[in-house]
Design a protein around this motif. Structure first.
Motif, PDB file in Angstrom:
ATOM      1  N   GLU A  36       0.829  -1.207   0.000  1.00  0.00           N
ATOM      2  CA  GLU A  36       0.000   0.000   0.000  1.00  0.00           C
ATOM      3  C   GLU A  36       0.859   1.250   0.000  1.00  0.00           C
ATOM      4  O   GLU A  36       0.511   2.252  -0.647  1.00  0.00           O
ATOM      5  N   LEU A  37       1.973   1.235   0.702  1.00  0.00           N
ATOM      6  CA  LEU A  37       2.885   2.389   0.712  1.00  0.00           C
ATOM      7  C   LEU A  37       3.380   2.689  -0.700  1.00  0.00           C
ATOM      8  O   LEU A  37       3.354   3.842  -1.154  1.00  0.00           O
ATOM      9  N   ILE A  38       3.828   1.645  -1.400  1.00  0.00           N
ATOM     10  CA  ILE A  38       4.333   1.831  -2.769  1.00  0.00           C
ATOM     11  C   ILE A  38       3.212   2.314  -3.683  1.00  0.00           C
ATOM     12  O   ILE A  38       3.413   3.217  -4.514  1.00  0.00           O
ATOM     13  N   TRP A  39       2.027   1.722  -3.559  1.00  0.00           N
ATOM     14  CA  TRP A  39       0.899   2.133  -4.387  1.00  0.00           C
ATOM     15  C   TRP A  39       0.540   3.593  -4.146  1.00  0.00           C
ATOM     16  O   TRP A  39       0.252   4.339  -5.096  1.00  0.00           O
ATOM     17  N   CYS A  87      -8.661   3.676  -3.718  1.00  0.00           N
ATOM     18  CA  CYS A  87      -9.607   2.569  -3.550  1.00  0.00           C
ATOM     19  C   CYS A  87      -9.255   1.382  -4.439  1.00  0.00           C
ATOM     20  O   CYS A  87      -9.419   0.224  -4.027  1.00  0.00           O
ATOM     21  N   PHE A  88      -8.789   1.654  -5.652  1.00  0.00           N
ATOM     22  CA  PHE A  88      -8.429   0.570  -6.570  1.00  0.00           C
ATOM     23  C   PHE A  88      -7.314  -0.283  -5.965  1.00  0.00           C
ATOM     24  O   PHE A  88      -7.398  -1.520  -5.948  1.00  0.00           O
ATOM     25  N   GLY A  89      -6.264   0.354  -5.451  1.00  0.00           N
ATOM     26  CA  GLY A  89      -5.178  -0.401  -4.845  1.00  0.00           C
ATOM     27  C   GLY A  89      -5.582  -1.055  -3.539  1.00  0.00           C
ATOM     28  O   GLY A  89      -5.202  -2.205  -3.262  1.00  0.00           O
ATOM     29  N   ARG A  90      -6.375  -0.364  -2.728  1.00  0.00           N
ATOM     30  CA  ARG A  90      -6.776  -0.895  -1.430  1.00  0.00           C
ATOM     31  C   ARG A  90      -7.635  -2.149  -1.588  1.00  0.00           C
ATOM     32  O   ARG A  90      -7.580  -3.057  -0.753  1.00  0.00           O
TER      33      ARG A  90
END
Length: 392
Positions: A207-210, A241-244
């Motif tokens: 999530e950090l990278i995203w 939201c897409f990455g999460r």
């Protein structure tokens, strides 16, 4: 199980594993210094710094982002905690739970959905107070918010929380058991002892990278297409939201489930659809620099009395202008009648005559012409004055 045994069982190179920090809290005298709190504070500072630069670059007034943040940040922290407690209520109000722990925000647990929702309400209040457009403000601070979320994920790393399922990937995250000084298990405040308990997916890192990639995308899109009216903020929400959504599918920690899926999976999908809809159908274009400027002396948010006076002044500004225009109109209508009365009674008639002559001179210089009836009245007044002089 030792780290070597874990490596042999997974077939992965143990040197590639990501070690968790041995602790997340350092006691300085009676005060605990928590890495999670430090990361949250650093994230807020980064968001305000980047948002301020973008706001000023768009023509906004210096210091305005910090002013509005004084409203948005407290609301955001409360909203984030409320969402976390509501979706993980069994931790606090279920069997064996301790309701008082719901107030211990320093131990981790902030739901981004609640933080954005209530933080947005706080920002709306701040923008109303300082009379600046909320959509433009949201566009300015959107990349900074995502940057703050990336920094905040480091706090989850120190707390050994929000990780994924056990894995065999060589970049897996080591999770250690932590104990307090008395030897009791204390995963939040203790210190790691012994070998790693398990190797898990480092979802905090994903999530950090995203989020960092999302910051780059937002900055590029804004510079390339110069979108406005809240559409960049909507794009931020959609990107996050897409990455999460996919990160949630990897997580295995305790959480509320709906239809077999984590509740945050549903939240990500629903909010993503709403954000995309706003991005597609919202007003196109971009606000001008003049629309971003408050153009007023701003009291600090904690100056309650000054804020009230500021709001009252803004509310009466329009009324005062209208009243001034009406008074001017009344004066223009009354002036000829007053002059005529002075001429008829003979009171201060020389002054009245001089005023009439002066008005005619000004009218001739500016090219304006008075109505014919007004000129005749002025001539009659002059004759009356002259007769008075000859009679005396």
């Amino acid at each position: 199980m030792t780290i070597r045994a874990l490596a042999e069982s997974t077939g992965a190179d143990v040197l590639a594993y990501i070690p968790s920090p041995p602790r997340g809290v350092w006691n300085i005298g009676p005060f605990p210094l928590r890495a999670y709190a430090i990361c949250i504070i650093l994230g807020i500072i980064a968001a305000i710094w980047l948002g301020e630069k973008r706001w000023v670059a768009r023509g906004g007034q210096t210091g305005m982002v910090l002013d509005v943040a004084m409203f948005a940040v407290p609301f955001g922290l409360i909203g984030g905690r409320l969402y976390h407690v509501a979706t993980d209520w069994q931790k606090y109000f279920g069997a064996g739970g301790h309701p008082i722990n719901a107030l211990k925000i320093w131990e981790g647990g902030l739901g981004i959905w609640g933080a954005v929702l209530l933080g947005g309400i706080g920002a709306w209040i701040g923008c109303r107070v300082y009379r600046i457009p909320l959509p433009a403000f949201g566009d300015a601070i959107a990349p900074g918010i995502l940057l703050a979320q990336a920094i905040g994920r480091l706090g989850n790393y120190f707390n050994q929380e929000l990780y994924g399922r056990e894995t065999k990937v060589p970049w897996g995250l080591e999770i250690f058991l932590r104990y307090d000084h008395s030897g009791q298990l204390d995963m939040m405040n203790g210190t790691a002892a012994g070998p790693a308990e398990k190797i898990v997916q480092p979802t905090f890192l994903y999530e950090l990278i995203w989020n960092l990639l999302g910051v780059a995308v937002l900055l590029y899109v804004d510079r390339k297409f110069r979108i406005g009216h809240g559409r960049l903020f909507a794009l931020y929400v959609a990107v996050y939201c897409f990455g999460r959504f996919f990160v949630e599918l990897l997580r295995d920690d305790e959480a509320t489930h709906v239809l077999g899926l984590r509740i945050n999976t549903f939240t990500s999908a629903i909010v993503f659809v709403c954000a995309v809809a706003y991005f597609l159908f919202a007003t196109k274009g971009r606000e001008t620099a003049d629309q971003l400027r408050a153009g007023v002396e701003r009291p600090w948010p904690w100056q309650i009395g000054a804020l009230r006076a500021f709001g009252a002044a803004g509310a009466t500004a329009g009324t005062g202008s209208a009243a001034g225009d009406s008074q001017a109109a009344v004066t223009e209508v009354d002036e000829p009648t007053t002059e005529k009365s002075a001429g008829d009674t003979g009171t201060e008639s020389p002054a009245a005559g001089n005023e009439s002559e002066t008005e005619r001179d000004i009218s001739s210089e500016t090219g304006d012409s008075e109505p014919e009836a007004t000129e005749s009245t002025a001539v009659d007044q002059a004759k009356t004055v002259e007769s008075g002089k000859n009679g005396s």
